[in-house]
Motif scaffolding. Sequence first.
Motif, PDB file in Angstrom:
ATOM      1  N   GLY A  59      33.086  93.759  63.420  1.00  0.00           N
ATOM      2  CA  GLY A  59      34.142  94.242  62.536  1.00  0.00           C
ATOM      3  C   GLY A  59      35.284  93.267  62.351  1.00  0.00           C
ATOM      4  N   THR A  60      35.118  92.043  62.814  1.00  0.00           N
ATOM      5  CA  THR A  60      36.152  91.020  62.681  1.00  0.00           C
ATOM      6  C   THR A  60      36.137  90.461  61.261  1.00  0.00           C
ATOM      7  N   LYS A  61      37.318  90.207  60.729  1.00  0.00           N
ATOM      8  CA  LYS A  61      37.396  89.583  59.402  1.00  0.00           C
ATOM      9  C   LYS A  61      36.652  88.266  59.448  1.00  0.00           C
ATOM     10  N   VAL A  62      35.882  87.997  58.398  1.00  0.00           N
ATOM     11  CA  VAL A  62      35.132  86.750  58.368  1.00  0.00           C
ATOM     12  C   VAL A  62      35.153  86.174  56.962  1.00  0.00           C
ATOM     13  N   PHE A  63      35.378  84.882  56.895  1.00  0.00           N
ATOM     14  CA  PHE A  63      35.294  84.121  55.661  1.00  0.00           C
ATOM     15  C   PHE A  63      34.037  83.281  55.802  1.00  0.00           C
ATOM     16  N   ALA A  64      33.024  83.596  55.013  1.00  0.00           N
ATOM     17  CA  ALA A  64      31.695  83.012  55.189  1.00  0.00           C
ATOM     18  C   ALA A  64      31.362  82.046  54.063  1.00  0.00           C
ATOM     19  N   PHE A  65      31.057  80.802  54.456  1.00  0.00           N
ATOM     20  CA  PHE A  65      30.662  79.785  53.493  1.00  0.00           C
ATOM     21  C   PHE A  65      29.188  79.937  53.135  1.00  0.00           C
ATOM     22  N   PHE A  66      28.908  79.910  51.841  1.00  0.00           N
ATOM     23  CA  PHE A  66      27.530  79.916  51.366  1.00  0.00           C
ATOM     24  C   PHE A  66      27.357  78.759  50.399  1.00  0.00           C
ATOM     25  N   GLY A  67      26.312  78.008  50.570  1.00  0.00           N
ATOM     26  CA  GLY A  67      26.001  76.873  49.708  1.00  0.00           C
ATOM     27  C   GLY A  67      24.566  76.970  49.246  1.00  0.00           C
ATOM     28  N   PRO A  68      23.625  76.441  50.051  1.00  0.00           N
ATOM     29  CA  PRO A  68      22.218  76.513  49.654  1.00  0.00           C
ATOM     30  C   PRO A  68      21.658  77.924  49.768  1.00  0.00           C
ATOM     31  N   THR A  69      22.347  78.789  50.508  1.00  0.00           N
ATOM     32  CA  THR A  69      21.938  80.191  50.605  1.00  0.00           C
ATOM     33  C   THR A  69      22.901  81.039  49.783  1.00  0.00           C
ATOM     34  N   ASN A  79      30.044  94.111  56.286  1.00  0.00           N
ATOM     35  CA  ASN A  79      31.094  95.120  56.308  1.00  0.00           C
ATOM     36  C   ASN A  79      32.200  94.746  55.337  1.00  0.00           C
ATOM     37  N   GLN A  80      33.153  95.642  55.176  1.00  0.00           N
ATOM     38  CA  GLN A  80      34.246  95.420  54.229  1.00  0.00           C
ATOM     39  C   GLN A  80      35.209  94.340  54.683  1.00  0.00           C
ATOM     40  N   ASN A  81      35.039  93.837  55.889  1.00  0.00           N
ATOM     41  CA  ASN A  81      35.904  92.784  56.421  1.00  0.00           C
ATOM     42  C   ASN A  81      35.374  91.385  56.144  1.00  0.00           C
ATOM     43  N   GLY A  82      34.332  91.275  55.345  1.00  0.00           N
ATOM     44  CA  GLY A  82      33.730  89.981  55.073  1.00  0.00           C
ATOM     45  C   GLY A  82      34.053  89.479  53.679  1.00  0.00           C
ATOM     46  N   TYR A  83      34.358  88.199  53.611  1.00  0.00           N
ATOM     47  CA  TYR A  83      34.675  87.554  52.340  1.00  0.00           C
ATOM     48  C   TYR A  83      33.778  86.333  52.172  1.00  0.00           C
ATOM     49  N   VAL A  84      33.174  86.218  51.012  1.00  0.00           N
ATOM     50  CA  VAL A  84      32.290  85.093  50.728  1.00  0.00           C
ATOM     51  C   VAL A  84      33.120  83.950  50.153  1.00  0.00           C
ATOM     52  N   VAL A  85      32.863  82.757  50.658  1.00  0.00           N
ATOM     53  CA  VAL A  85      33.493  81.546  50.135  1.00  0.00           C
ATOM     54  C   VAL A  85      32.354  80.684  49.605  1.00  0.00           C
ATOM     55  N   ASP A  86      32.221  80.662  48.285  1.00  0.00           N
ATOM     56  CA  ASP A  86      31.168  79.868  47.653  1.00  0.00           C
ATOM     57  C   ASP A  86      31.663  79.395  46.298  1.00  0.00           C
ATOM     58  N   SER A  87      30.797  78.750  45.562  1.00  0.00           N
ATOM     59  CA  SER A  87      31.166  78.214  44.253  1.00  0.00           C
ATOM     60  C   SER A  87      31.661  79.326  43.323  1.00  0.00           C
ATOM     61  N   PHE A  88      31.036  80.477  43.383  1.00  0.00           N
ATOM     62  CA  PHE A  88      31.447  81.578  42.513  1.00  0.00           C
ATOM     63  C   PHE A  88      32.843  82.079  42.884  1.00  0.00           C
ATOM     64  N   ALA A  89      33.100  82.256  44.176  1.00  0.00           N
ATOM     65  CA  ALA A  89      34.408  82.756  44.618  1.00  0.00           C
ATOM     66  C   ALA A  89      35.530  81.779  44.262  1.00  0.00           C
ATOM     67  N   LEU A  90      35.237  80.483  44.331  1.00  0.00           N
ATOM     68  CA  LEU A  90      36.278  79.481  44.084  1.00  0.00           C
ATOM     69  C   LEU A  90      36.387  79.062  42.635  1.00  0.00           C
ATOM     70  N   ASN A  91      35.247  79.009  41.923  1.00  0.00           N
ATOM     71  CA  ASN A  91      35.227  78.457  40.567  1.00  0.00           C
ATOM     72  C   ASN A  91      34.803  79.456  39.495  1.00  0.00           C
ATOM     73  N   GLY A  92      34.424  80.655  39.919  1.00  0.00           N
ATOM     74  CA  GLY A  92      34.004  81.675  38.971  1.00  0.00           C
ATOM     75  C   GLY A  92      32.619  81.463  38.391  1.00  0.00           C
ATOM     76  N   ARG A  93      31.848  80.557  38.968  1.00  0.00           N
ATOM     77  CA  ARG A  93      30.475  80.329  38.481  1.00  0.00           C
ATOM     78  C   ARG A  93      29.618  79.774  39.614  1.00  0.00           C
ATOM     79  N   ARG A  94      28.355  80.097  39.546  1.00  0.00           N
ATOM     80  CA  ARG A  94      27.393  79.543  40.495  1.00  0.00           C
ATOM     81  C   ARG A  94      26.781  78.289  39.891  1.00  0.00           C
ATOM     82  N   LEU A  95      26.307  77.424  40.735  1.00  0.00           N
ATOM     83  CA  LEU A  95      25.560  76.265  40.257  1.00  0.00           C
ATOM     84  C   LEU A  95      24.180  76.731  39.803  1.00  0.00           C
ATOM     85  N   ASP A  96      23.589  76.040  38.855  1.00  0.00           N
ATOM     86  CA  ASP A  96      22.261  76.410  38.361  1.00  0.00           C
ATOM     87  C   ASP A  96      21.211  76.377  39.469  1.00  0.00           C
ATOM     88  N   CYS A  97      21.424  75.540  40.462  1.00  0.00           N
ATOM     89  CA  CYS A  97      20.443  75.371  41.529  1.00  0.00           C
ATOM     90  C   CYS A  97      20.695  76.285  42.733  1.00  0.00           C
TER      91      CYS A  97
END
Length: 140
Positions: A59-69, A79-97
Amino acid sequence: TIDRVIVGLKEQDLNGGYESRVLDARDCLPLPELVELTRRADFVISPDSAPLHIASATGTKVFAFFGPTSAQTGFGPLNQNGYVVDSFALNGRRLDCQPCSKHGGNVCPLAHHKCLTGLDPDAVASHVLRLLSVPGTLER
């Protein structure tokens, strides 16, 4: 023991730089102590790896990096305490790959790994700080 590590962290000067308040526990804590330290933490910043899932389970707050996954493949914070840090969260778009596979890998099929190298450190810091400034984000 974990209590000595935590007491040592609390005794450090909290007015110092972030280095005095961050614990890099790579390769130095047995799993039960890592779980307990994670449970006691205000938040965890982690790649898509075991500490992310431990934080999610405790239940600990977590900022989770996602790249190839991708968090959408079912391996993101559960859980509601998790935040995704990826291209979409930062730039509003995913990479095509992105994602290149369900479980990622050490080798980028396109030989650029832009899913991670494209995450600007300043943008990541701003994103995390913005989320931490939201009232209730650090409440348990």
